[in-house]
Scaffold this motif. Structure first.
Motif, PDB file in Angstrom:
ATOM      1  N   ASP A  13      16.747  35.909  -2.722  1.00  6.59           N
ATOM      2  CA  ASP A  13      16.091  34.611  -2.849  1.00  6.59           C
ATOM      3  C   ASP A  13      14.793  34.639  -2.044  1.00  6.59           C
ATOM      4  O   ASP A  13      14.792  35.032  -0.877  1.00  6.59           O
ATOM      5  CB  ASP A  13      16.977  33.486  -2.301  1.00  6.59           C
ATOM      6  N   TYR A  14      13.721  34.225  -2.662  1.00  5.63           N
ATOM      7  CA  TYR A  14      12.422  34.134  -1.998  1.00  5.63           C
ATOM      8  C   TYR A  14      12.454  32.991  -0.991  1.00  5.63           C
ATOM      9  O   TYR A  14      12.894  31.887  -1.300  1.00  5.63           O
ATOM     10  CB  TYR A  14      11.327  33.908  -3.042  1.00  5.63           C
ATOM     11  N   LEU A  15      11.994  33.246   0.244  1.00  2.00           N
ATOM     12  CA  LEU A  15      11.933  32.215   1.267  1.00  2.00           C
ATOM     13  C   LEU A  15      10.502  31.774   1.553  1.00  2.00           C
ATOM     14  O   LEU A  15      10.197  30.588   1.539  1.00  2.00           O
ATOM     15  CB  LEU A  15      12.571  32.715   2.571  1.00  2.00           C
ATOM     16  N   ASN A  16       9.632  32.758   1.823  1.00  2.00           N
ATOM     17  CA  ASN A  16       8.281  32.436   2.259  1.00  2.00           C
ATOM     18  C   ASN A  16       7.441  33.699   2.200  1.00  2.00           C
ATOM     19  O   ASN A  16       7.966  34.789   2.012  1.00  2.00           O
ATOM     20  CB  ASN A  16       8.331  31.902   3.703  1.00  2.00           C
ATOM     21  N   HIS A  17       6.145  33.557   2.385  1.00  4.93           N
ATOM     22  CA  HIS A  17       5.277  34.732   2.512  1.00  4.93           C
ATOM     23  C   HIS A  17       4.101  34.400   3.414  1.00  4.93           C
ATOM     24  O   HIS A  17       3.774  33.232   3.618  1.00  4.93           O
ATOM     25  CB  HIS A  17       4.799  35.226   1.145  1.00  4.93           C
ATOM     26  N   GLU A  18       3.518  35.453   3.970  1.00  6.28           N
ATOM     27  CA  GLU A  18       2.333  35.344   4.815  1.00  6.28           C
ATOM     28  C   GLU A  18       1.312  36.366   4.336  1.00  6.28           C
ATOM     29  O   GLU A  18       1.676  37.479   3.986  1.00  6.28           O
ATOM     30  CB  GLU A  18       2.657  35.658   6.278  1.00  6.28           C
ATOM     31  N   ILE A  19       0.069  35.967   4.354  1.00  6.26           N
ATOM     32  CA  ILE A  19      -1.012  36.882   3.995  1.00  6.26           C
ATOM     33  C   ILE A  19      -1.939  36.980   5.195  1.00  6.26           C
ATOM     34  O   ILE A  19      -2.439  35.968   5.688  1.00  6.26           O
ATOM     35  CB  ILE A  19      -1.776  36.388   2.758  1.00  6.26           C
ATOM     36  N   TYR A  27       9.222  37.165   2.862  1.00  5.35           N
ATOM     37  CA  TYR A  27      10.536  36.927   3.450  1.00  5.35           C
ATOM     38  C   TYR A  27      11.517  36.577   2.343  1.00  5.35           C
ATOM     39  O   TYR A  27      11.248  35.694   1.520  1.00  5.35           O
ATOM     40  CB  TYR A  27      10.478  35.774   4.460  1.00  5.35           C
ATOM     41  N   VAL A  28      12.638  37.291   2.317  1.00  2.76           N
ATOM     42  CA  VAL A  28      13.681  37.049   1.322  1.00  2.76           C
ATOM     43  C   VAL A  28      15.030  36.994   2.018  1.00  2.76           C
ATOM     44  O   VAL A  28      15.182  37.466   3.145  1.00  2.76           O
ATOM     45  CB  VAL A  28      13.703  38.145   0.232  1.00  2.76           C
ATOM     46  N   ALA A  29      16.014  36.421   1.340  1.00  2.00           N
ATOM     47  CA  ALA A  29      17.385  36.377   1.833  1.00  2.00           C
ATOM     48  C   ALA A  29      18.298  36.896   0.738  1.00  2.00           C
ATOM     49  O   ALA A  29      18.085  36.632  -0.446  1.00  2.00           O
ATOM     50  CB  ALA A  29      17.777  34.961   2.214  1.00  2.00           C
ATOM     51  N   SER A  30      19.305  37.625   1.135  1.00  2.00           N
ATOM     52  CA  SER A  30      20.267  38.163   0.186  1.00  2.00           C
ATOM     53  C   SER A  30      21.376  37.160  -0.074  1.00  2.00           C
ATOM     54  O   SER A  30      21.832  36.458   0.829  1.00  2.00           O
ATOM     55  CB  SER A  30      20.877  39.459   0.746  1.00  2.00           C
ATOM     56  N   LEU A  34      28.225  41.012   1.716  1.00  8.88           N
ATOM     57  CA  LEU A  34      28.118  42.331   2.339  1.00  8.88           C
ATOM     58  C   LEU A  34      27.027  43.102   1.613  1.00  8.88           C
ATOM     59  O   LEU A  34      26.952  43.090   0.400  1.00  8.88           O
ATOM     60  CB  LEU A  34      29.425  43.113   2.228  1.00  8.88           C
ATOM     61  N   CYS A  35      26.192  43.773   2.365  1.00 11.11           N
ATOM     62  CA  CYS A  35      25.122  44.578   1.794  1.00 11.11           C
ATOM     63  C   CYS A  35      25.379  46.048   2.098  1.00 11.11           C
ATOM     64  O   CYS A  35      25.956  46.384   3.116  1.00 11.11           O
ATOM     65  CB  CYS A  35      23.777  44.178   2.396  1.00 11.11           C
ATOM     66  N   LYS A  36      24.929  46.905   1.197  1.00 15.74           N
ATOM     67  CA  LYS A  36      25.064  48.340   1.417  1.00 15.74           C
ATOM     68  C   LYS A  36      23.765  48.867   1.996  1.00 15.74           C
ATOM     69  O   LYS A  36      22.691  48.639   1.448  1.00 15.74           O
ATOM     70  CB  LYS A  36      25.384  49.056   0.114  1.00 15.74           C
ATOM     71  N   CYS A  37      23.876  49.584   3.110  1.00 15.54           N
ATOM     72  CA  CYS A  37      22.711  50.173   3.741  1.00 15.54           C
ATOM     73  C   CYS A  37      22.133  51.248   2.823  1.00 15.54           C
ATOM     74  O   CYS A  37      22.851  52.138   2.381  1.00 15.54           O
ATOM     75  CB  CYS A  37      23.090  50.772   5.093  1.00 15.54           C
ATOM     76  N   LEU A  47      21.272  42.829   6.519  1.00 21.66           N
ATOM     77  CA  LEU A  47      20.404  43.976   6.267  1.00 21.66           C
ATOM     78  C   LEU A  47      18.964  43.548   6.485  1.00 21.66           C
ATOM     79  O   LEU A  47      18.521  42.539   5.959  1.00 21.66           O
ATOM     80  CB  LEU A  47      20.597  44.463   4.829  1.00 21.66           C
ATOM     81  N   GLU A  48      18.244  44.291   7.296  1.00 26.21           N
ATOM     82  CA  GLU A  48      16.839  44.019   7.528  1.00 26.21           C
ATOM     83  C   GLU A  48      16.039  45.252   7.162  1.00 26.21           C
ATOM     84  O   GLU A  48      16.317  46.333   7.627  1.00 26.21           O
ATOM     85  CB  GLU A  48      16.587  43.658   8.981  1.00 26.21           C
ATOM     86  N   LEU A  49      15.071  45.063   6.298  1.00 29.99           N
ATOM     87  CA  LEU A  49      14.230  46.165   5.881  1.00 29.99           C
ATOM     88  C   LEU A  49      12.774  45.765   6.007  1.00 29.99           C
ATOM     89  O   LEU A  49      12.393  44.647   5.728  1.00 29.99           O
ATOM     90  CB  LEU A  49      14.473  46.501   4.394  1.00 29.99           C
ATOM     91  N   LYS A  50      11.977  46.694   6.449  1.00 30.79           N
ATOM     92  CA  LYS A  50      10.533  46.509   6.447  1.00 30.79           C
ATOM     93  C   LYS A  50       9.966  47.663   5.658  1.00 30.79           C
ATOM     94  O   LYS A  50      10.253  48.815   5.935  1.00 30.79           O
ATOM     95  CB  LYS A  50       9.966  46.521   7.864  1.00 30.79           C
ATOM     96  N   ARG A  51       9.175  47.348   4.667  1.00 35.99           N
ATOM     97  CA  ARG A  51       8.545  48.385   3.885  1.00 35.99           C
ATOM     98  C   ARG A  51       7.050  48.161   3.909  1.00 35.99           C
ATOM     99  O   ARG A  51       6.588  47.057   3.680  1.00 35.99           O
ATOM    100  CB  ARG A  51       9.036  48.363   2.432  1.00 35.99           C
TER     101      ARG A  51
END
Length: 54
Positions: A13-19, A27-30, A34-37, A47-51
Motif C-alpha cells: 500500500d502506498y503511504l507517501n513520497h518525498e522528492i 514509503y509503502v506498507a505491506s 509475515l514477509c519473506k526476506c 521488512l525494511e528495504l532501501k533500494r
C-alpha cells in the motif's frame, strides 16, 4: 502513485513520497502478516528495504 506501487507488488500500500534534489523516496506498507526476506528467505514480521536506483 498507488497504481504504480500495485504494479510492483499487490501486497503493498502506498503511504507517501518525498522528492529531494537527487532522490525520490517512496514509503509503502505491506499487507502481509509475515514477509519473506529476499536475502535469507526467512520469515519476518517486518521488512525494511532501501533500494537506490541510479
Amino acid at each position: 502513485m498507488d497504481e504504480f506501487i500495485k504494479e510492483l507488488d499487490v501486497n503493498l500500500d502506498y503511504l507517501n513520497h518525498e522528492i529531494t534534489e537527487n532522490e525520490v523516496i517512496i514509503y509503502v506498507a505491506s499487507k502481509c502478516k509475515l514477509c519473506k526476506c529476499p536475502y535469507c528467505e526467512g520469515k519476518l514480521l517486518r521488512l525494511e528495504l532501501k533500494r537506490k536506483i541510479n
